[in-house]
Scaffold this motif. Structure first.
Motif, PDB file in Angstrom:
ATOM      1  N   VAL A 124      10.032  19.652 -10.779  1.00 45.77           N
ATOM      2  CA  VAL A 124      10.889  21.049 -10.688  1.00 45.77           C
ATOM      3  C   VAL A 124      11.743  20.823  -9.239  1.00 45.77           C
ATOM      4  CG1 VAL A 124      10.738  23.597 -10.413  1.00 45.77           C
ATOM      5  CG2 VAL A 124       9.316  22.125 -12.047  1.00 45.77           C
ATOM      6  N   ASP A 125      10.745  20.547  -8.127  1.00 41.65           N
ATOM      7  CA  ASP A 125      11.192  20.085  -6.749  1.00 41.65           C
ATOM      8  C   ASP A 125      12.443  19.195  -6.803  1.00 41.65           C
ATOM      9  OD1 ASP A 125       9.538  21.973  -5.645  1.00 41.65           O
ATOM     10  OD2 ASP A 125       8.193  20.293  -4.960  1.00 41.65           O
ATOM     11  N   LYS A 126      12.215  18.229  -7.565  1.00 40.79           N
ATOM     12  CA  LYS A 126      13.168  17.081  -7.495  1.00 40.79           C
ATOM     13  C   LYS A 126      14.711  17.485  -8.342  1.00 40.79           C
ATOM     14  CE  LYS A 126      13.910  12.416  -9.428  1.00 40.79           C
ATOM     15  NZ  LYS A 126      14.056  11.710  -8.235  1.00 40.79           N
ATOM     16  N   ILE A 127      14.556  18.495  -9.329  1.00 40.99           N
ATOM     17  CA  ILE A 127      15.544  18.995  -9.834  1.00 40.99           C
ATOM     18  C   ILE A 127      16.481  19.826  -9.048  1.00 40.99           C
ATOM     19  CG2 ILE A 127      16.558  20.410 -11.707  1.00 40.99           C
ATOM     20  CD1 ILE A 127      14.005  18.784 -13.462  1.00 40.99           C
ATOM     21  N   ASN A 128      15.530  20.742  -8.180  1.00 41.21           N
ATOM     22  CA  ASN A 128      16.038  21.710  -7.413  1.00 41.21           C
ATOM     23  C   ASN A 128      16.805  20.952  -6.142  1.00 41.21           C
ATOM     24  OD1 ASN A 128      16.497  24.404  -6.198  1.00 41.21           O
ATOM     25  ND2 ASN A 128      14.756  23.598  -4.747  1.00 41.21           N
ATOM     26  N   LYS A 129      16.334  19.796  -5.613  1.00 40.54           N
ATOM     27  CA  LYS A 129      17.146  19.264  -4.690  1.00 40.54           C
ATOM     28  C   LYS A 129      18.129  18.256  -5.083  1.00 40.54           C
ATOM     29  CE  LYS A 129      13.294  19.215  -1.563  1.00 40.54           C
ATOM     30  NZ  LYS A 129      11.922  18.769  -1.987  1.00 40.54           N
ATOM     31  N   GLU A 130      17.966  17.616  -6.424  1.00 38.73           N
ATOM     32  CA  GLU A 130      18.950  16.627  -6.463  1.00 38.73           C
ATOM     33  C   GLU A 130      19.907  16.847  -8.019  1.00 38.73           C
ATOM     34  OE1 GLU A 130      16.973  13.021  -7.096  1.00 38.73           O
ATOM     35  OE2 GLU A 130      15.423  13.459  -5.286  1.00 38.73           O
ATOM     36  N   GLY A 131      19.703  18.061  -8.637  1.00 32.79           N
ATOM     37  CA  GLY A 131      20.047  18.118  -9.976  1.00 32.79           C
ATOM     38  C   GLY A 131      19.617  17.135 -10.885  1.00 32.79           C
ATOM     39  N   TYR A 132      20.967  16.870 -11.882  1.00 31.77           N
ATOM     40  CA  TYR A 132      20.163  16.156 -13.009  1.00 31.77           C
ATOM     41  C   TYR A 132      20.925  14.665 -13.059  1.00 31.77           C
ATOM     42  CZ  TYR A 132      17.992  20.170 -14.840  1.00 31.77           C
ATOM     43  OH  TYR A 132      17.101  21.343 -15.169  1.00 31.77           O
ATOM     44  N   ASN A 133      21.807  14.594 -12.140  1.00 32.90           N
ATOM     45  CA  ASN A 133      22.388  13.246 -12.290  1.00 32.90           C
ATOM     46  C   ASN A 133      21.578  11.870 -12.441  1.00 32.90           C
ATOM     47  OD1 ASN A 133      25.031  13.957 -12.440  1.00 32.90           O
ATOM     48  ND2 ASN A 133      25.248  14.022 -10.130  1.00 32.90           N
ATOM     49  N   TRP A 134      20.308  11.713 -11.548  1.00 33.70           N
ATOM     50  CA  TRP A 134      19.348  10.776 -11.665  1.00 33.70           C
ATOM     51  C   TRP A 134      18.722  10.679 -12.879  1.00 33.70           C
ATOM     52  CZ3 TRP A 134      14.540  12.121 -13.312  1.00 33.70           C
ATOM     53  CH2 TRP A 134      14.348  13.627 -13.180  1.00 33.70           C
ATOM     54  N   ALA A 135      18.589  12.057 -13.894  1.00 28.37           N
ATOM     55  CA  ALA A 135      18.259  11.964 -14.979  1.00 28.37           C
ATOM     56  C   ALA A 135      18.954  11.477 -16.193  1.00 28.37           C
ATOM     57  CB  ALA A 135      17.471  13.270 -15.344  1.00 28.37           C
ATOM     58  N   LYS A 136      20.366  11.813 -15.943  1.00 27.94           N
ATOM     59  CA  LYS A 136      21.356  11.206 -16.754  1.00 27.94           C
ATOM     60  C   LYS A 136      21.497   9.864 -16.777  1.00 27.94           C
ATOM     61  CE  LYS A 136      23.934  15.757 -16.799  1.00 27.94           C
ATOM     62  NZ  LYS A 136      25.136  16.410 -15.969  1.00 27.94           N
ATOM     63  N   GLU A 137      21.169   9.199 -15.585  1.00 27.35           N
ATOM     64  CA  GLU A 137      21.362   7.843 -15.685  1.00 27.35           C
ATOM     65  C   GLU A 137      20.248   7.205 -16.068  1.00 27.35           C
ATOM     66  OE1 GLU A 137      21.631   7.297 -11.278  1.00 27.35           O
ATOM     67  OE2 GLU A 137      23.589   8.089 -11.353  1.00 27.35           O
ATOM     68  N   VAL A 138      18.896   7.780 -16.035  1.00 23.67           N
ATOM     69  CA  VAL A 138      17.654   7.298 -17.002  1.00 23.67           C
ATOM     70  C   VAL A 138      18.050   7.320 -18.299  1.00 23.67           C
ATOM     71  CG1 VAL A 138      15.451   7.744 -17.487  1.00 23.67           C
ATOM     72  CG2 VAL A 138      16.105   8.096 -15.114  1.00 23.67           C
ATOM     73  N   ASN A 139      18.769   8.203 -18.896  1.00 26.38           N
ATOM     74  CA  ASN A 139      18.936   8.415 -20.293  1.00 26.38           C
ATOM     75  C   ASN A 139      20.335   7.502 -20.721  1.00 26.38           C
ATOM     76  OD1 ASN A 139      18.544   9.782 -22.667  1.00 26.38           O
ATOM     77  ND2 ASN A 139      20.422  10.881 -22.586  1.00 26.38           N
ATOM     78  N   ALA A 140      20.858   7.010 -19.743  1.00 28.13           N
ATOM     79  CA  ALA A 140      22.294   6.266 -20.091  1.00 28.13           C
ATOM     80  C   ALA A 140      21.785   4.932 -20.795  1.00 28.13           C
ATOM     81  CB  ALA A 140      23.210   6.013 -19.033  1.00 28.13           C
TER      82      ALA A 140
END
Ligand SMILES: Nc1ncnc2c1ncn2[C@@H]1O[C@H](COP(=O)(O)OP(=O)(O)OP(=O)(O)O)[C@@H](O)[C@H]1O
Ligand SMILES: [Mg+2]
Length: 247
Positions: free
Chosen positions: A231-247
């Protein structure tokens, strides 16, 4: 101890696949945060668990204490202990909030209670939510403000005492004081008996109702699970990192 298991769940709405293989286990005693960008399937997952007929399960299963619930209707799922606090609660003109609460309460009980038998319970729960008692006489959600509708969802939750509550963006529309009150009510739930699956976009809310688990859903799949640090990570960084994981 209760358990709900979502197994490789695929869900389509009007032929369009929205959930593409969701796996998730929630036990009583746990609070799961479900986060993800807009339009990625969070509400779809909650609606499908509750059994909304528009959400077609094309593959996978949902087990409640080991038994598939896929063949159960919404009201059967509700009686089995599932509850959904909706992102956009529905209005029911012509049905007073008190009558609605009475019918819902009675349909979850072996005895048929008269309103006078349960009115004190309703009042106590409404007071704990700082929910104006006049709202009880009005038609369900009819003309209610955004925040009042959200409090009304929690009032229903408190009256029905479910085993698993699916809570969809309860914090949206709540002012700062109302958010604190709703959080306090959620934190007063006896987690030895219940489990919560909570969708929210904001760590502000998860600071008040602390999750034991957190998940990120992107494009209909849970791509990352962890604890409150997610939750902290999303608050600080948004979702771009997660979209890359999913790419
Ligand atoms: N009737 C429909 N026909 C086609 N697509 C639909 C329909 N209902 C929902 N969808 C789509 O399903 C996708 C997932 O929607 P969902 O409501 O689950 O998103 P969400 O993750 O809860 O988003 P938000 O954070 O904005 O609440 C969206 O792209 C939405 O437009
Ligand atoms: Mg949603």
């Amino acid at each position: 101890m209760h358990k709900i298991e979502i197994i490789n769940l695929h869900v389509s709405i009007e032929e369009k696949e929205i959930l593409k293989g969701v796996n998730l286990v929630v036990n009583s005693g746990e609070i799961h945060a479900l986060m993800g960008p807009n339009g990625n399937g969070k509400s779809t997952l909650l609606m499908a668990i509750m059994g909304h007929p528009k959400y077609e399960i094309t593959k996978g299963d949902i087990l409640l204490d080991g038994q598939s619930i896929l063949e159960m209707s919404v009201d059967e799922r509700s009686k089995a202990g599932l509850f959904l606090a909706m992102q956009n609660p529905q209005t029911i003109p012509g049905v007073s909030n008190l009558e609605f609460l009475k019918y819902a309460f009675n349909s979850h009980s072996d005895e048929k209670h008269k309103l006078k038998d349960i009115i004190q319970d309703i009042r106590t729960n409404a007071n704990q939510l700082d929910f104006d008692l006049n709202m009880l006489k009005r038609f369900v959600n009819d003309g209610f403000s955004g925040g009042e509708k959200k409090k009304n969802e929690i009032l229903q939750l408190k009256m029905l005492n479910p085993i698993f509550s699916l809570i969809d963006e309860i914090d949206s529309g709540l002012d700062v004081d109302a958010l604190e009150i709703v959080s306090k009510n959620l934190n007063s739930i006896d987690l030895t008996k219940q489990g919560l699956l909570i969708v929210s976009h904001y760590d502000r809310f998860f600071k008040q109702v602390k999750p034991t688990h957190a998940h990120v859903i992107i494009n209909g799949k849970i791509i990352k699970s962890g604890g409150i640090e997610l939750v902290d990570k999303i608050n600080k960084e948004g979702y771009n990192w997660a979209k890359e994981v999913n790419a």
